[in-house]
Design an enzyme around this catalytic site. Structure first.
Site, PDB file in Angstrom:
ATOM      1  CG  ASP A  36      79.879 139.461  29.684  1.00 27.02           C
ATOM      2  OD1 ASP A  36      80.053 138.445  28.981  1.00 27.02           O
ATOM      3  OD2 ASP A  36      80.815 140.161  30.102  1.00 27.02           O
ATOM      4  CE  LYS A  88      81.730 133.406  25.617  1.00 28.92           C
ATOM      5  NZ  LYS A  88      81.866 134.769  26.161  1.00 28.92           N
ATOM      6  CD  GLU A 111      81.746 138.298  24.690  1.00 27.98           C
ATOM      7  OE1 GLU A 111      82.987 138.282  24.587  1.00 27.98           O
ATOM      8  OE2 GLU A 111      81.081 137.319  25.080  1.00 27.98           O
ATOM      9  CG  ASP A 158      86.389 141.289  24.680  1.00 29.02           C
ATOM     10  OD1 ASP A 158      86.933 140.825  25.708  1.00 29.02           O
ATOM     11  OD2 ASP A 158      85.173 141.177  24.462  1.00 29.02           O
TER      12      ASP A 158
END
Lengths: 623, 181
Positions: A25, A86, A185, A207
């Site tokens: 992850d 990210k 994800e 999420d």
């Protein structure tokens, strides 16, 4: 070459051979690595017992520091310490500016569209920074699992576009990892939950991470996770909550906009810890170091915090509504809502999400770890430790794919929420006599104007046979693979000539740049590239041999006649012979020879598997 | 490797009929994807990966076509030799066109209503009801599928197309409202 395993579910072809694989992850704030050991998936800790690796990379003159240590120094060395990389992955210099005016780095302005951050160790791209995080996790996994990983599954936000996915895959390549799959994800979280609950039905996965938000609606049916729709915002997360709190503090404390990088980093840190305090407490005390020896003291109540962030949380609900509509469902048709990502700890998030879906959200699995755990399960299946028939993930493309047409308009080719893999063909023609090349601009997004969508790439088709204007019929096939990555192929229909496609990614790196990075990479420079190459070839050869043998044992005598069987065996023996030697080229050549010799056998096995799946179902049954 | 000469119904082992058992279709779809999906060949050769991707794409395409009543009607007509040029063909039914005009006007008014979301959602429910009613009429035409009935099916499809477009416009309008938030 692993030939199709026709073994029954639960029966592994070679139970004694456990292949090493991991799920990663790669998060905005924290990253994790997980693996399946003795049938149980869990995240792997570092030497000091920490599971979460802060996604922070600090460049120093003679090296790189990743994780907790880098995070601790972020305030002291803001320009060389990259946090939340990210958010920059797969983005252009222009995008980065709109992400927030207060990114505390020095960006190097240049022609290339990929932003480069200036550090003491030289200029680095977000891909390289991410690769450092991946390398750290890979080392951790190899150490705890006791060997080299055969492959990894890396998770990405479902709402990531093609450029962001490609950049993630590039980072893995630079880190020297073999990617089995990019997994969304929320889907990954669903896998982790699905295995625990085993409940068929329709679920929503909400999420909210550090920098991204995803909502996925999926149906679980006997081990198949079918994503019905997905939505989100790839630039909305807990970081934005922190930013709002930091801005509020600046206002309260009378800190002006010209504050330096170190001040901004301190503010973000204080804002984040106040937010975390307010998860359980009603009031968070604040004491902000003004840098001149003075401190500002104050407090933020939970109510005050909720007023600051409510608009952002409501924005996520708009995406939820759209995802439901795309799936053709009403909120009450959702059985349960699973919360994923650290930002779902904010009480207001839980409250509003529960209200929207009219159910109490589930958060039994640690929302920080659940994504990595699901990825580990999938990696275990893909690497071949399970026969894999029991689980299948069917995902969708999150944003529509289109091409530029006349007048700056976008013509949609693949609408959002189409199940992948998918391919659509489109026919084009030349508009000049003797035209031998043509450019196609591919975009992603929902809006009608090119300027409102995200440019993915310009594809140049070359080698079109020379004809009169309008004479050529060029069929261009756009495909999206199971990773959500775009591919383009072009062929002139009347002559059958295949045009070559040259990709100019709008926000990505070229293959050449990636290879350069791979060469420059510190880890690889120290190693003998030649020896590494040979070892990789040998591993590949062994895998091929093993898989083919298993296949032949299983159905070789049924599907092949004697001559065919012998021809394949002959090539197989040759590979066994050369794979023991040290000639890289010869091994590669013989793997190719063997694959060629097996082509028809592979097709027969695939046909047999389809027949088996459809056994007993024929049109006659219904007449 | 899939037999690409099969039509979508044959691929799923289902009879070529307009009325379809949605559960059965979904079951067959999952059974096929279970053996063909690229994830089954993550460790496979380049050839296996290519073939499984092609096969998986084909299965997805067939499923998308058959599960949607409008796509399914168009596909079934094409199997019966009627290929429609939907860009050019349009219904001449005056009463239907009048209704469409009214619906379109209502939609255009939506942003000015006190509860635009509620209004659009009521309108969408109305559009869906109309489509469902046409689906019922379509099923009757395909029962015996005489040439006259196929022409009638073609006319129904033109109307479905109208409504589908309207539904799409309603969705777009809703997205525009979202973005204005």
């Amino acid at each position: 070459m692993a030939l199709l395993q026709l073994t029954e579910p639960g029966q592994s072809a070679a139970p004694h051979q456990h292949r090493l694989a991991a799920g990663i992850d790669l998060g905005t704030t924290n990253s994790l690595v997980a693996s399946v050991r003795s049938g149980k998936a869990g995240t792997l800790p570092d030497d000091s017992g920490q599971h979460l690796l802060p996604s922070v990379v600090r460049y120093i003159p003679d090296g790189v520091i990743v994780g907790e240590e880098a995070k601790a120094q972020a305030v002291l060395d803001p320009l060389n310490t990259i946090v939340s990389v990210k958010r920059l992955l797969g983005r252009g210099v222009e995008d980065v500016k709109t992400l927030g005016s207060r990114l505390p780095y020095q960006f190097k302005q240049q022609q290339n569209t990929v932003p480069r951050i200036h550090t003491v160790a030289g200029d680095v791209t977000p891909v390289e920074v991410s690769a450092e995080i991946l390398k750290t996790l890979n080392r951790r996994a190899e150490k705890s699992l006791g060997g080299e990983l055969e492959g990894v599954v890396i998770t990405v936000p479902a709402y990531f576009d093609d450029a962001q996915r490609q950049a993630t895959k590039d980072a893995a390549r630079v880190a020297g990892l073999r990617v089995l799959r990019l997994l969304n994800e929320p889907t990954s979280a669903a896998v982790a939950y699905g295995l625990d609950h085993g409940s068929d039905g329709i679920h929503a996965i909400y999420d909210l991470g550090g920098g991204t938000f995803d909502i996925s609606i999926l149906r679980l049916r006997r081990g198949v996770f079918e994503v019905l729709s997905t939505g989100g915002d790839s630039a909305l997360g807990g970081d934005d909550f922190d930013r709002l709190v930091a801005e509020w503090i600046m206002q309260q404390a009378g800190i002006d906009d010209s504050a330096d990088h170190a001040m901004l980093r301190r503010l973000m840190r204080d804002a984040c810890s106040a937010k975390e305090t307010l998860t359980t407490a009603e009031v968070a005390p604040l004491r902000v170091d003004l840098g001149n020896g003075d401190y500002w003291e104050g407090k933020l109540t939970r109510e005050g915090f909720e007023q600051l962030v409510e608009a952002l949380v409501r924005k996520t609900l708009v995406s939820c509504r759209r995802a439901l509509r795309d799936a053709g469902l009403r909120p009450e048709e959702i059985e349960d809502v699973v919360l994923v990502g650290g930002s779902t700890r904010v009480p207001l998030v839980r409250e509003l999400v529960g209200e929207f879906f009219r159910t109490r959200p589930l958060a039994e699995i640690d929302p920080d770890r659940v994504v990595a755990i699901g990825a580990a399960v999938q990696a275990d299946v893909l690497v071949g430790n399970k026969s894999g028939e029991e689980m299948l993930l069917l995902d969708v493309i999150p944003l529509s794919l289109g091409i530029e047409t006349m007048g700056g308009l976008v013509e949609k080719i693949v609408p959002r929420n189409t199940t992948i893999p998918v391919a659509r063909a489109q026919e084009f023609t030349t508009f000049k006599d003797g035209q031998i090349a043509m450019a196609i601009h591919v975009l992603q997004g929902e809006r009608e104007l090119v300027s409102d969508c995200r440019s993915l790439a310009h594809f140049e088709l070359r080698g079109i046979p020379s004809m009169v204007a309008g004479g050529a019929r060029i069929k261009v096939t756009f495909s999206v693979d199971a990773d959500g990555l775009l591919g383009v192929e072009a062929r002139e229909e009347s002559s059958g000539v295949k045009a070559s496609v040259v990709v100019k990614p709008s926000y990505g790196l070229t293959d050449l740049e990636i290879e350069e990075m791979l060469r420059d990479s510190i880890d690889h420079a120290a190693e003998d590239l030649e020896a590494r190459g040979l070892r990789e070839r040998q591993v590949e050869a062994n895998r091929t041999i093993e898989a083919l043998r298993a296949a032949l044992d299983e159905d070789g005598e049924v599907l092949l006649d004697k001559t065919e069987y012998q021809a394949i065996e002959e090539q197989l023996d040759k590979l066994i012979e050369v794979s023991g030697g040290s000639d890289q080229q010869a091994i590669k050549q013989q793997i190719d020879n063997l694959e060629k010799a097996c082509e028809f056998y592979v097709e027969r096995r695939m046909n047999a598997s389809v027949k088996k799946a459809m056994a007993g179902h024929s049109v006659k049954d219904f007449e | 490797m899939l037999d690409f000469s099969k039509n979508h119904f044959e691929l799923f082992g289902l009879p070529s009929s307009y009325v379809i058992d949605a559960n059965q279709l979904a079951e067959r779809y999952l059974e096929l994807q279970r053996v063909m999906h690229p994830d089954r060949y993550a460790k496979g050769s380049a050839q296996e990966r290519r073939l499984s991707m092609q096969g998986s794409i084909r299965i997805n395409e067939a499923y998308e076509t058959l599960k949607d009543p409008i796509h399914r009607a168009r596909y079934l007509l094409s199997l019966k030799g009627i290929d429609m040029d939907l860009q050019k063909e349009t219904t001449q039914d005056a009463a239907f066109l009048m209704e469409q005009l009214e619906l379109r006007e209502q939609l255009a008014e939506a942003p000015n209503r006190p509860d635009p979301y509620g209004f659009i959602s009521t309108l969408m429910a109305d559009i869906n009801r109309r489509i469902t009613s046409l689906v019922g009429q379509m099923a009757v035409q395909f029962e015996t599928a005489t040439p006259e009935q196929l022409e009638a099916a073609r006319e129904i499809l033109r109307k479905m197309q109208f409504l589908q477009k309207l539904r799409y416009q309603a969705e777009s309008l809703e997205s525009e409202l979202d973005e204005a938030l």
